[in-house]
Design an enzyme around this catalytic site. Structure first.
Site, mmCIF file in Angstrom:
data_model
loop_
_atom_site.group_PDB
_atom_site.id
_atom_site.type_symbol
_atom_site.label_atom_id
_atom_site.label_comp_id
_atom_site.label_asym_id
_atom_site.label_seq_id
_atom_site.Cartn_x
_atom_site.Cartn_y
_atom_site.Cartn_z
ATOM 1 N N GLU A 19 0.890 -1.262 -0.016
ATOM 2 C CA GLU A 19 0.185 -0.064 -0.060
ATOM 3 C C GLU A 19 0.708 1.214 0.144
ATOM 4 O OE1 GLU A 19 -2.915 -0.439 -1.075
ATOM 5 O OE2 GLU A 19 -3.972 -1.416 0.614
ATOM 6 N N THR A 21 2.819 2.370 -2.171
ATOM 7 C CA THR A 21 3.985 2.005 -2.692
ATOM 8 C C THR A 21 4.009 2.449 -4.474
ATOM 9 O OG1 THR A 21 3.147 -0.220 -3.217
ATOM 10 C CG2 THR A 21 4.895 -0.076 -1.582
ATOM 11 N N LEU A 111 -12.410 0.318 -2.105
ATOM 12 C CA LEU A 111 -12.432 -0.997 -3.071
ATOM 13 C C LEU A 111 -12.254 -0.384 -4.580
ATOM 14 C CD1 LEU A 111 -15.101 -3.089 -1.204
ATOM 15 C CD2 LEU A 111 -12.662 -3.105 -1.056
ATOM 16 N N SER A 112 -12.080 0.700 -4.956
ATOM 17 C CA SER A 112 -11.653 1.265 -6.243
ATOM 18 C C SER A 112 -12.873 1.388 -7.094
ATOM 19 C CB SER A 112 -10.905 0.475 -6.814
ATOM 20 O OG SER A 112 -9.443 1.084 -6.456
ATOM 21 N N SER A 113 -14.135 2.046 -6.305
ATOM 22 C CA SER A 113 -15.089 2.131 -7.483
ATOM 23 C C SER A 113 -14.970 3.236 -8.307
ATOM 24 C CB SER A 113 -16.544 2.685 -6.461
ATOM 25 O OG SER A 113 -15.810 3.946 -5.659
ATOM 26 N N GLU A 147 -8.043 11.313 -12.710
ATOM 27 C CA GLU A 147 -7.926 11.517 -11.357
ATOM 28 C C GLU A 147 -7.034 12.662 -11.054
ATOM 29 O OE1 GLU A 147 -8.779 9.459 -8.711
ATOM 30 O OE2 GLU A 147 -9.458 7.468 -9.666
ATOM 31 N N ASP A 159 -4.937 0.896 -8.908
ATOM 32 C CA ASP A 159 -6.234 0.604 -8.871
ATOM 33 C C ASP A 159 -6.670 0.123 -10.497
ATOM 34 O OD1 ASP A 159 -5.897 1.381 -6.496
ATOM 35 O OD2 ASP A 159 -7.071 3.305 -6.879
ATOM 36 N N TYR A 209 -4.335 12.000 1.476
ATOM 37 C CA TYR A 209 -3.580 11.106 0.326
ATOM 38 C C TYR A 209 -2.475 12.023 -0.389
ATOM 39 C CZ TYR A 209 -2.820 8.200 -3.548
ATOM 40 O OH TYR A 209 -2.217 7.192 -4.391
#
Ligand code: GLA
Length: 360
Positions: A19, A21, A111-113, A147, A159, A209
């Protein structure tokens, strides 16, 4: 010649380990899950305008097809407007489209929606334009531009690559130095992986983030290296805090990914559980992306006998991933996770029409 209609599905993902990374040139081990987003795109009856319906939340959007690019918007609209703009900039000649979005991947749960939505849009819109979908890495980069520039999250490629390249019963060892992808059989020997909601929404653009990403950039600058892949724990110790802890997480997390691949190869599931626990401690103490709600969820899972549990995804809320030993009872509300296939076009009746290949 554009088609009259195209339908596509893209899955969410769970990252088994590795995570924070991806944007540090490191290693991760995600897999695609069965929940995902389905997009149906039809040639529009209203030329000159794209019309988008987010069916599950009963909201719509409309914006002109012709340049200039669609004006930015917030929420889910940023994804569709950004994807249309980025595909157009990449040379995809999109006809005016009526787009319907439905999904089964829980939103804001790590969960990457978001990636599922981006990838499903790309597959459906390229299908409608009768244009080949870009290669997995190019498509993941295009999604990352959506994004970064439209949604405001400085996320990496984890993702999207997992959603595009997923395979049944397989995790993907991704080395973001390339990136290169290597399939790793996900044989769990009767153990079960579950995601449990912490009850706290996570939103990358609004969370810490981007701050973490900036701290990693500053750490590279201070160490005189191009990427934290070149860092060591000894180098981390020379940095002021919190940069030292951030680097230590990234370096040790890469080691845990390698160890997890070895544990899976050896069928040593208890060891995999220990690695999940170690990853969680590092994400909590060194990377500082956990929250009280996540800690309560992890503690409850471990108290109920989970072999390992950790926060997944970008953090600051979202889901906890747990490894349950054979015969363990499922925690309330747990989503059982199985590695499924990656993004694909569907025929209008829902049949599989073609999947992305895994390109090393
Ligand atoms: C989010 C981002 C990914 C990755 C993870 C953390 O899911 O979108 O790029 O950085 O967080 O591993």
């Amino acid at each position: 010649m554009a088609r009259a209609e195209a339908v596509a599905f893209a899955p969410g993902r769970v990252n088994l380990i590795g995570e924070h990374t991806d944007y540090n040139g490191g290693l991760a081990l995600p897999f695609a899950i069965s929940a995902g987003v389905r997009v149906r795109a039809r040639a529009s009856r209203q030329p000159g305008e794209h019309v988008v319906h987010a069916i599950d939340i009963a909201e719509s959007d409309r914006f002109p097809v012709a340049p200039p690019a669609p004006a930015p918007a917030g929420g889910w609209r940023a994804f569709t407007r950004g994807m249309v703009a980025e595909l157009t900039a990449a040379g995809v000649a999109l006809p005016a489209a009526e787009i319907e979005i439905t999904g089964t991947v829980p939103r804001g749960r790590g969960l990457s929606s978001s990636a599922a939505l981006e990838v499903a849009l790309a597959y459906a819109l390229c299908g409608l334009a009768a244009t080949p979908v870009p290669d997995p890495v190019d498509l993941a980069r295009l999604c990352a531009r959506v994004e970064h520039d439209w949604v405001g999250a400085q996320s990496g490629l984890l993702d999207q690559l997992a959603s595009i390249c997923g395979r049944p019963d397989t995790a993907l060892l991704i080395d973001f130095c390339g990136p290169t992808l290597t399939p790793v059989p996900l044989s769990l020997d009767g153990y079960t992986l579950v995601a449990v909601d912490s009850g706290e929404d996570h939103r990358l653009a609004a969370s810490g983030y981007n701050d973490r990403r900036e701290e990693c950039r500053r750490a590279c600058q201070a160490l005189g290296i191009a990427s934290l892949r070149q860092a060591t724990v000894a180098m981390a110790a020379t940095l002021p805090e919190p940069l030292g802890r951030r680097v230590r997480h990234v370096v040790t997390e890469n080691e845990r990914v390698r160890a997890a691949v070895a544990a899976l190869g050896d069928g040593d599931l208890p060891r995999l559980g220990e690695l999940l626990d170690a990853s969680h401690r590092s994400l909590r103490d060194d990377y500082e992306i956990s929250t009280p709600a996540v800690e309560r969820t992890v503690a409850a899972l471990l108290a109920a006998g989970a072999a390992g549990a950790r926060i997944v995804g970008g953090g600051f809320g979202g889901s906890v991933l747990a490894l349950l030993a054979p015969g363990a009872s499922l925690p309330p509300g747990a989503l059982v996770l199985e590695a499924g296939p990656g993004a694909r076009r569907l025929d209008p009746d829902g049949e599989r029409a073609g999947a992305a290949g895994l390109r090393p």
